[in-house]
Scaffold this motif. Structure first.
Motif, PDB file in Angstrom:
ATOM      1  N   ILE A 249       0.841  -0.999   0.001  1.00 62.22           N
ATOM      2  CA  ILE A 249       0.099   0.053  -0.104  1.00 62.22           C
ATOM      3  C   ILE A 249       0.930   1.139  -0.150  1.00 62.22           C
ATOM      4  N   GLU A 250       1.743   1.262   0.758  1.00 63.09           N
ATOM      5  CA  GLU A 250       2.962   2.413   1.075  1.00 63.09           C
ATOM      6  C   GLU A 250       3.645   2.598  -0.377  1.00 63.09           C
ATOM      7  N   THR A 334      -4.797   1.666 -11.688  1.00 63.29           N
ATOM      8  CA  THR A 334      -3.693   0.979 -12.014  1.00 63.29           C
ATOM      9  C   THR A 334      -3.064   0.655 -10.575  1.00 63.29           C
ATOM     10  N   ALA A 335      -3.103   1.600  -9.548  1.00 65.55           N
ATOM     11  CA  ALA A 335      -2.641   1.667  -8.248  1.00 65.55           C
ATOM     12  C   ALA A 335      -3.281   0.324  -7.698  1.00 65.55           C
ATOM     13  N   VAL A 336      -4.795   0.586  -7.686  1.00 66.12           N
ATOM     14  CA  VAL A 336      -5.671  -0.244  -6.908  1.00 66.12           C
ATOM     15  C   VAL A 336      -5.455  -1.632  -7.557  1.00 66.12           C
ATOM     16  N   SER A 337      -5.486  -2.006  -8.762  1.00 66.61           N
ATOM     17  CA  SER A 337      -5.423  -3.250  -9.461  1.00 66.61           C
ATOM     18  C   SER A 337      -4.013  -4.012  -8.965  1.00 66.61           C
ATOM     19  N   LEU A 343      -2.740  -8.385  -3.044  1.00 71.39           N
ATOM     20  CA  LEU A 343      -3.559  -8.954  -1.703  1.00 71.39           C
ATOM     21  C   LEU A 343      -4.116 -10.551  -2.280  1.00 71.39           C
ATOM     22  N   SER A 344      -4.356 -10.803  -3.764  1.00 73.18           N
ATOM     23  CA  SER A 344      -4.645 -11.992  -4.265  1.00 73.18           C
ATOM     24  C   SER A 344      -3.401 -12.874  -3.840  1.00 73.18           C
TER      25      SER A 344
END
Length: 544
Positions: A249-250, A334-337, A343-344
């Motif tokens: 995330i960071e 793109t960042a969230v993807s 996460l997956s």
């Protein structure tokens, strides 16, 4: 005649080498006595043959013979000594919790026997008359007991030597001839032996219960240790995963900010370039305007002096020029993807750690032929099953499935956790899971948790379902090869895993189990050979 023990002291019968009573005593030429074995060994271990007492030297080893007289005296003394020691052992002072002699006046010695006739307890010394006198030998002697009066019949004043099995009370001889005449009577000794046997049996049962509880204590301790180990593993994995997520995330946030700021910088630089060019053109246009104003003042007087050329004009069409204002939506997406991808990956690590933990509860499952539908073929080791397409003539016992080609495992579980794996590769249809003991096994069966079945299934090619009401489609990316089944009885949990990809498939939760649970298998019909592959119960590979 006085005995040897009264005429001679104990020191006279002791060998000066071994300091014990003579055994095969021999005499040396100097007149001293020793055990034959002692003096022989003494001379064997020394260069010179000397007397251990007077140090007289014998240049040739003397020939010694057993002194018969001293040998007999030593034997008598040894027996007398043993009798004295035995007597002293029987003359122990009675402890507070022991029965004392009723005859002793000064120091109360420990009683050896109690007499039911005399109602008296005797020590070793005072018991002697009962062992030697003819009249007293007929008295009933028992192990020493306190309160001998309790062993006397209050009605007939006779010893309670019998036991009435009918009324379960101690009785005397007179009682057996009167109040208990027709009752079942046995001796006290027989009743005591029976009671001792019962007590021994009870003691064995108590010891068995103690052992079972100690084993349960060890089982609980092992469960606590395993739980602690699992908790440590979960904490370690969670720290690893959340640390990775926080780092991701960071990192994604920093990269997003850099991209947005870089795009904004490019926009600002572009805008500044446009502004600079526009300002230059404004300056030139203002100069042109000034020149035109100056010419306009002279045109009426000297028109022939006005230049024919119109002068400088802007060449760039600014109506088509715009500053690109980036919305940054694509950058954010793109960042969230990327975050979702990370996460997956971490969820897969978590599932792998979860599967490793539950594989510790592996159990050995075999198929129960008494429950198998007559059309099913079971392997000799009870690990494989498939549809043989021919119905065999088998007894229709209550445990057997009569219509649906199902089979249960032999093993049942009514507490704790258990896990097993089944190979399902190569099949076009199947169901597996667990079922409770009271399920319907006759006629058409509807599988659902309400009916006692917790299962998943391959119903059509590449269509996997959790059998609930309504059924739930399982999102499986690759064809399942091996399925893991995990049950936590107390938690009411039944979970399924794709063992090959280490992915969680589905969990039944919140159920309250009250019956035994059995592994459940449905290999489905043969389908003309298309589904002839067996379901195979396979051992867990802990090194995956």
């Amino acid at each position: 005649m006085a005995s040897a023990s009264s005429l001679l002291s104990e020191e006279q019968f002791l060998c000066s080498i071994c300091l014990d009573v003579f055994t095969d005593p021999v005499s040396t030429p100097c007149g001293h006595n020793y055990c034959k074995a002692c003096i022989t060994q003494h001379w064997d271990t020394n260069d010179m043959c000397k007397c251990p007492l007077c140090n007289k030297t014998f240049y040739r080893r003397p020939e010694v013979f057993v002194n018969t007289f001293i040998s007999e005296m030593a034997d008598q003394f040894r027996k007398s000594l043993q009798l004295r020691r035995s007597g002293s052992a029987n003359r122990e002072v009675a402890k507070p919790d022991e029965v004392s002699c009723d005859v002793c006046t000064d120091t109360k010695l420990k009683a050896l026997k109690s007499c039911l006739v005399c109602l008296t307890s005797y020590c070793h010394t005072h018991l002697e008359p009962h062992q030697t006198r003819a009249g007293l030998k007929r008295h009933k002697l028992i192990d020493p007991v306190k309160n001998l009066e309790d062993l006397m019949c209050q009605k007939h004043d006779r010893p309670l030597e019998m036991f009435c099995k009918t009324d379960r009370v101690c009785v005397c001889q007179s009682c057996t001839e009167t109040d208990h005449k027709s009752h079942r009577i046995v001796s006290l000794e027989e009743e005591c032996e029976e009671r001792k046997a019962e007590q021994g049996k009870t003691e064995a049962e108590v010891q068995q219960m103690i052992q079972e509880r100690q084993e349960k204590i060890q089982e609980v301790k092992r469960s606590v240790e395993l739980s602690s180990k699992n908790a440590d593993t979960v904490i370690a994995v969670s720290v690893q995963i959340f640390t990775a997520l926080i780092s991701c995330i960071e990192r994604c946030q920093a990269e997003l900010i850099d991209v947005v700021e870089e795009k904004q910088k490019t926009t600002v630089e572009q805008a500044e370039g446009f502004i600079k060019d526009l300002q230059q053109e404004v300056t030139q246009l203002e100069k042109r305007s000034s020149d035109l104003k100056q010419i306009s003042h002279t045109v009426d007087h000297l028109p022939q002096k006005v230049p024919c050329s119109s002068g400088w004009r802007p060449t760039k069409d600014w109506t088509k020029v715009n500053v690109h204002q980036s919305s940054q939506v694509g950058t954010l997406r793109t960042a969230v993807s990327q975050l979702e991808k990370t996460l997956s990956q971490e969820m897969k690590k978590l599932c792998d750690a979860e599967l490793r933990m539950i594989q510790q509860y592996e159990v050995d499952v075999t198929l129960d032929p008494d429950t198998a539908h007559p059309q099913l073929i079971l392997s000799h080791d009870g690990k494989q099953v498939y549809d043989g397409n021919v119905k065999k003539n088998l007894p229709d016992n209550t445990e057997r499935f009569s219509e649906c080609i199902n089979v249960l495992g032999k093993q049942s579980f009514s507490s704790g956790r258990f896990y097993y794996e089944v190979q399902v590769g190569g099949k076009t249809a199947w169901m597996l899971g667990v079922a409770r003991e009271s399920i319907n096994r006759k006629g058409v069966i509807t599988l659902s948790p309400n009916n006692g079945y917790w299962t998943i299934a391959l119903m059509n090619p590449n269509e996997y379902w959790a059998i609930v009401d309504p059924a739930v489609v399982l999102l499986v990316r690759e064809e399942l090869q091996k399925v893991g089944v995990f049950v936590d009885y107390e938690e009411g949990l039944v979970s399924f895993y794709d063992v090959e990809t280490r992915v969680h498939l589905y969990s039944f939760t919140g159920h309250f189990f009250t019956e035994k649970l059995f592994p459940f298998f449905y290999p489905s019909s043969n389908e003309g050979g298309r589904n002839s592959a067996p379901l195979i119960i396979s051992p867990v590979n802990h090194t995956d």
